[in-house]
Design a protein around this motif. Structure first.
Motif, PDB file in Angstrom:
ATOM      1  N   LEU A   1      70.397   3.823  -7.100  1.00 39.92           N
ATOM      2  CA  LEU A   1      69.635   3.773  -8.349  1.00 39.92           C
ATOM      3  C   LEU A   1      69.574   5.119  -9.061  1.00 39.92           C
ATOM      4  CD1 LEU A   1      66.569   1.509  -7.460  1.00 39.92           C
ATOM      5  CD2 LEU A   1      68.681   0.885  -8.639  1.00 39.92           C
ATOM      6  N   LYS A   2      69.564   6.212  -8.299  1.00 43.91           N
ATOM      7  CA  LYS A   2      69.391   7.560  -8.847  1.00 43.91           C
ATOM      8  C   LYS A   2      67.998   7.687  -9.470  1.00 43.91           C
ATOM      9  CE  LYS A   2      73.819   8.987  -8.367  1.00 43.91           C
ATOM     10  NZ  LYS A   2      74.335   7.905  -7.562  1.00 43.91           N
ATOM     11  N   LEU A   3      67.275   8.690  -9.060  1.00 43.65           N
ATOM     12  CA  LEU A   3      65.913   8.910  -9.518  1.00 43.65           C
ATOM     13  C   LEU A   3      65.904   9.379 -10.968  1.00 43.65           C
ATOM     14  CD1 LEU A   3      62.977   8.933  -8.426  1.00 43.65           C
ATOM     15  CD2 LEU A   3      63.295  11.360  -7.988  1.00 43.65           C
ATOM     16  N   LYS A   4      65.090   8.740 -11.779  1.00 47.86           N
ATOM     17  CA  LYS A   4      64.941   9.125 -13.184  1.00 47.86           C
ATOM     18  C   LYS A   4      63.503   9.588 -13.402  1.00 47.86           C
ATOM     19  CE  LYS A   4      68.439   5.830 -14.758  1.00 47.86           C
ATOM     20  NZ  LYS A   4      68.840   5.453 -13.379  1.00 47.86           N
ATOM     21  N   LEU A   5      63.345  10.849 -13.787  1.00 46.36           N
ATOM     22  CA  LEU A   5      62.017  11.420 -13.979  1.00 46.36           C
ATOM     23  C   LEU A   5      61.497  11.100 -15.373  1.00 46.36           C
ATOM     24  CD1 LEU A   5      62.550  14.914 -12.302  1.00 46.36           C
ATOM     25  CD2 LEU A   5      61.501  12.871 -11.308  1.00 46.36           C
ATOM     26  N   THR A   6      60.203  10.824 -15.454  1.00 42.18           N
ATOM     27  CA  THR A   6      59.544  10.496 -16.722  1.00 42.18           C
ATOM     28  C   THR A   6      58.740  11.700 -17.208  1.00 42.18           C
ATOM     29  OG1 THR A   6      57.513   9.716 -15.666  1.00 42.18           O
ATOM     30  CG2 THR A   6      59.314   8.122 -15.907  1.00 42.18           C
ATOM     31  N   GLU A   7      58.220  11.604 -18.430  1.00 43.40           N
ATOM     32  CA  GLU A   7      57.363  12.673 -18.960  1.00 43.40           C
ATOM     33  C   GLU A   7      56.129  12.851 -18.093  1.00 43.40           C
ATOM     34  OE1 GLU A   7      57.862  14.883 -21.392  1.00 43.40           O
ATOM     35  OE2 GLU A   7      59.894  14.042 -21.460  1.00 43.40           O
ATOM     36  N   ASP A   8      55.605  11.752 -17.581  1.00 42.98           N
ATOM     37  CA  ASP A   8      54.459  11.830 -16.680  1.00 42.98           C
ATOM     38  C   ASP A   8      54.827  12.574 -15.395  1.00 42.98           C
ATOM     39  OD1 ASP A   8      51.716  11.053 -15.913  1.00 42.98           O
ATOM     40  OD2 ASP A   8      52.726   9.824 -14.403  1.00 42.98           O
ATOM     41  N   ASP A   9      56.037  12.327 -14.885  1.00 39.02           N
ATOM     42  CA  ASP A   9      56.505  13.055 -13.704  1.00 39.02           C
ATOM     43  C   ASP A   9      56.583  14.553 -13.983  1.00 39.02           C
ATOM     44  OD1 ASP A   9      56.885  10.745 -12.119  1.00 39.02           O
ATOM     45  OD2 ASP A   9      58.889  10.438 -12.959  1.00 39.02           O
ATOM     46  N   TYR A  10      57.150  14.912 -15.121  1.00 35.32           N
ATOM     47  CA  TYR A  10      57.285  16.328 -15.468  1.00 35.32           C
ATOM     48  C   TYR A  10      55.919  17.013 -15.546  1.00 35.32           C
ATOM     49  CZ  TYR A  10      62.277  15.900 -16.556  1.00 35.32           C
ATOM     50  OH  TYR A  10      63.633  15.710 -16.478  1.00 35.32           O
ATOM     51  N   HIS A  11      54.958  16.337 -16.132  1.00 28.80           N
ATOM     52  CA  HIS A  11      53.605  16.887 -16.225  1.00 28.80           C
ATOM     53  C   HIS A  11      53.027  17.105 -14.827  1.00 28.80           C
ATOM     54  CE1 HIS A  11      49.610  17.679 -17.857  1.00 28.80           C
ATOM     55  NE2 HIS A  11      49.129  16.820 -16.972  1.00 28.80           N
ATOM     56  N   TYR A  12      53.239  16.149 -13.966  1.00 27.48           N
ATOM     57  CA  TYR A  12      52.753  16.221 -12.585  1.00 27.48           C
ATOM     58  C   TYR A  12      53.438  17.362 -11.828  1.00 27.48           C
ATOM     59  CZ  TYR A  12      52.317  14.591  -7.702  1.00 27.48           C
ATOM     60  OH  TYR A  12      52.099  14.491  -6.359  1.00 27.48           O
ATOM     61  N   ILE A  13      54.739  17.481 -11.970  1.00 30.36           N
ATOM     62  CA  ILE A  13      55.513  18.513 -11.280  1.00 30.36           C
ATOM     63  C   ILE A  13      55.038  19.908 -11.676  1.00 30.36           C
ATOM     64  CG2 ILE A  13      57.825  19.568 -11.174  1.00 30.36           C
ATOM     65  CD1 ILE A  13      58.901  16.622 -11.412  1.00 30.36           C
ATOM     66  N   GLY A  14      54.630  20.060 -12.916  1.00 29.80           N
ATOM     67  CA  GLY A  14      54.172  21.360 -13.401  1.00 29.80           C
ATOM     68  C   GLY A  14      52.937  21.887 -12.700  1.00 29.80           C
ATOM     69  N   GLY A  15      52.273  21.052 -11.933  1.00 33.18           N
ATOM     70  CA  GLY A  15      51.087  21.483 -11.208  1.00 33.18           C
ATOM     71  C   GLY A  15      51.382  22.107  -9.859  1.00 33.18           C
ATOM     72  N   PHE A  16      52.659  22.238  -9.500  1.00 31.67           N
ATOM     73  CA  PHE A  16      53.047  22.804  -8.219  1.00 31.67           C
ATOM     74  C   PHE A  16      53.641  24.202  -8.410  1.00 31.67           C
ATOM     75  CE2 PHE A  16      52.665  18.329  -7.526  1.00 31.67           C
ATOM     76  CZ  PHE A  16      52.222  18.202  -6.218  1.00 31.67           C
ATOM     77  N   ASP A  17      53.795  24.917  -7.296  1.00 31.84           N
ATOM     78  CA  ASP A  17      54.304  26.292  -7.337  1.00 31.84           C
ATOM     79  C   ASP A  17      55.811  26.363  -7.127  1.00 31.84           C
ATOM     80  OD1 ASP A  17      51.680  27.546  -7.588  1.00 31.84           O
ATOM     81  OD2 ASP A  17      51.371  26.927  -5.502  1.00 31.84           O
ATOM     82  N   ILE A  18      56.386  25.380  -6.456  1.00 29.69           N
ATOM     83  CA  ILE A  18      57.813  25.372  -6.150  1.00 29.69           C
ATOM     84  C   ILE A  18      58.274  23.939  -6.002  1.00 29.69           C
ATOM     85  CG2 ILE A  18      57.366  25.602  -3.650  1.00 29.69           C
ATOM     86  CD1 ILE A  18      60.335  27.290  -5.355  1.00 29.69           C
TER      87      ILE A  18
END
Length: 273
Positions: free
Chosen positions: A104-121
């Motif tokens: 399927l290959k993972l497809k990131l959403t805008e919500d995912d990007y917002h969530y990812i931004g809360g991490f350090d690495i």
């Protein structure tokens, strides 16, 4: 320190034990970073709707890994089959090529990007099919990437300009070849390059300063996951402001401890005959 890992996940099926263990580089790094002292870790990946997928999800919940963004899909979870060779060492003998995750290959959403931004690495791997997302992801978070031993000039040229940390398996490389690899990857823009070398330990070039770290003694039961443990512990400790040498030493110790359990971190489950 907060780490998010995205991508590959499997169950490692030990044929000699009739037992399966959660695994996969990205998944292992999320779990092992938490065990190494990270404040929070998360995992995003695609998991099948089968018994193996249930075991992966149940284990991540038990390990208190944030899986609020994990995907369950109709299909087969990733499976890697492991057996013993004539010397008693574990070897991969076959797989289903990542199962539903690779199809399927993972497809990131805008919500995912917002969530990812809360991490350090963010950590991912060559098996995670996330390379096309790296140019966008690097704008919001430092990236760590495990090439395993499947790196080519083409792959390095595509991926390394977006990375902060590059991890590679290089037990087959001479010291001269490792030095050349350091120069190549630094020239592409990656400041941290670490090459694991099996029984020879680790060679690291940190912003062009070279360090070495030997292995730590262990009562070896199973070497599977030792490299992932090293990655997780180095990232966790270095990003918590430990010096490079101490981070390397603690990572080598964590890798040794992983060799003392079956699977990357335990949680085996018997297969139904």
């Amino acid at each position: 320190m907060k780490l998010i890992a995205i991508g590959d996940n499997v169950v490692d099926i030990y044929k000699d034990r009739n037992e399966m263990f959660p695994g996969g580089n990205a998944l292992n790094v999320a779990v092992l970073s938490k065990q190494s002292g990270a404040e929070k870790t998360a995992f995003i990946g695609i998991v099948g709707n089968d018994t193996e997928g249930d075991h992966i999800v149940d284990t991540l919940k038990a390990m208190e890994i944030d899986i609020s963004k994990i995907r369950r899909a109709v299909g087969e979870s990733g499976k890697a089959y492991v057996d013993l060779n004539d010397d008693g060492d574990r070897v991969f003998i076959s797989s289903n090529k990542g199962g539903i995750q690779s199809r399927l290959k993972l497809k990131l959403t805008e919500d995912d990007y917002h969530y990812i931004g809360g991490f350090d690495i963010l950590h991912t791997s060559i098996y995670s099919s996330l390379d096309d997302e790296l140019p966008t992801l690097k704008k919001m978070i430092p990236l760590s990437y495990d090439f395993s031993n499947h790196f080519t000039d083409e792959i390095l040229g595509k991926v390394c300009p977006h990375l902060t940390f590059a991890f590679l398996s290089g037990s087959h490389l001479s010291p001269e070849e490792i030095d050349e690899l350091f120069l190549r990857i630094h020239s592409l823009g990656t400041p941290f390059v670490l090459v694991t070398r099996g029984g020879e330990g680790v060679s690291a070039s940190i912003k062009s300063e070279v360090f070495t770290q030997g292995i730590v003694e262990a009562n070896v039961v199973d070497t599977l996951g030792a490299g992932d443990s090293f990655i997780a512990a180095f990232l966790t400790n270095y990003l918590q402001q430990f010096p490079v040498k101490e981070s390397l030493r603690m990572a080598a110790d964590r890798a040794a401890r992983t060799c003392e359990v079956h699977g990357a971190f335990g949680y085996g489950k018997q297969l139904i005959p």
